[in-house]
Design an enzyme around this catalytic site. Structure first.
Site, PDB file in Angstrom:
ATOM      1  N   CYS A 164      17.158  -3.670   4.305  1.00 52.59           N
ATOM      2  CA  CYS A 164      18.410  -4.435   4.270  1.00 52.59           C
ATOM      3  C   CYS A 164      19.071  -4.284   2.895  1.00 52.59           C
ATOM      4  O   CYS A 164      18.386  -4.117   1.885  1.00 52.59           O
ATOM      5  CB  CYS A 164      18.140  -5.910   4.555  1.00 52.59           C
ATOM      6  SG  CYS A 164      17.701  -6.217   6.276  1.00 52.59           S
ATOM      7  N   CYS A 180      21.493  -3.808   7.964  1.00 55.25           N
ATOM      8  CA  CYS A 180      21.372  -5.268   7.822  1.00 55.25           C
ATOM      9  C   CYS A 180      21.655  -5.718   6.396  1.00 55.25           C
ATOM     10  O   CYS A 180      21.564  -4.925   5.459  1.00 55.25           O
ATOM     11  CB  CYS A 180      19.988  -5.737   8.287  1.00 55.25           C
ATOM     12  SG  CYS A 180      18.604  -4.845   7.547  1.00 55.25           S
TER      13      CYS A 180
END
Ligand code: C8R
Length: 266
Positions: free
Chosen positions: A85, A167
């Protein structure tokens, strides 16, 4: 050579674009081993032989103008890869700069810093429905022949997956020296923006870069970038924008130190 030994080969279809890259298969395999053994050994075991086969099976003996994303599904499954992420970097009309940046900022990933993007970057490929071989003579041109060709469909499919997997806070490098800094017809504008998952992507941060020595303009407030902002708002993804992000500016100035806008750095 006795005439009887010569084999009849079906003539391959002729297209307007350049043909398959010479030594395509060897380059694919070589890049797969280089990536998995040397560039990112932490990725763990990947079966490069199997990946190479899945790649060619996706397009050999098929009409290169009727390629589908399903053709590439087995290949996508074999090359699954997790990008952490906050580490995804998209780009549009700024390929060189974005890749220069991830080269020094090694924890950021563009698609070409993942296995499948690394393998395919800069290559061209197509098959022919009447032959089991690659067509090294010509391949469909996106404009003049067909848009559903073997490599355009591939980039659509892998770009889609890359965006779906992203993400946290994601980034994009945009080119502020062209009129449509955000282009709705580009892969970024057409595929990636719409495949970000609002439940896991909290923000898209845009870095709009101008050529050094060009006229100064504020592209973050331009209409095309506002269009991007609007689309993201509708998709409930926060947006922020910065003109000439410092670390990337620095790289531009390393290559081209003369202009006055680089004097600060050199
Ligand atoms: N992406 C798309 N296309 C890619 C690519 C890639 O990673 N890598 C290559 N070599 N290509 P552009 P864009 C080829 O207009 O359309 C992903 C393809 O042939 O400057 O917005 C990537 O994740 C393709 O037609 O950019 C990135 O974020 C051109 O290069 C966007 O999509 C794309 O050139 C970039 O796609």
């Amino acid at each position: 050579v006795p005439v009887g030994i010569l084999m009849w080969r079906h003539p391959l279809q002729e297209w307007k674009g350049k043909g398959t890259t010479a030594h395509f298969y060897e380059i694919l395999l070589g890049r797969c081993y280089t990536y998995t053994q040397i560039v990112r050994p932490e990725l763990g075991h990947k079966d490069c032989q199997k990946i190479g086969k899945a790649f060619t099976t996706a397009f050999l003996s098929k009409d290169p103008c009727s390629s589908t994303e399903q053709d590439y599904q087995p290949l996508l499954e074999l090359t699954a890869q997790t990008v952490p992420c906050n580490k995804t970097l998209f780009w549009s009309k700024s390929s060189q700069l974005a890749h220069d940046y991830t080269r020094v900022q090694g924890d950021l990933f563009t698609l070409e810093d993942t296995l499948l993007g690394y393998m395919a970057d800069g290559l061209k490929w197509c098959g022919d429905p009447r032959s089991s071989e690659m067509n090294y003579q010509s391949c469909p041109d996106w404009r003049e022949d067909c848009s559903n060709n073997s490599f355009s469909v591939f980039w659509n499919a892998v770009s889609k997956r890359f965006a779906e997997d992203a993400c946290g806070v994601v980034h994009v490098v945009l080119n502020g020296s062209i009129s449509n800094t955000f282009d709705e017809r580009s892969t970024f504008g057409r595929v990636e923006v719409f495949n970000l998952r609002p439940e896991k992507v909290h923000q898209l941060q845009a870095w709009v870069m101008h050529d050094v020595g060009g006229v100064h303009s504020d592209s973050c407030s331009s209409s095309s970038v506002n269009n991007l902002k609007r689309i993201l708002k509708e998709r409930s993804i926060a947006f922020s924008c910065q003109n000439n992000y410092g670390p990337i500016r620095l790289l531009q100035c390393v290559k081209n130190p003369e202009p006055s806008s680089c004097r600060f750095y050199v």
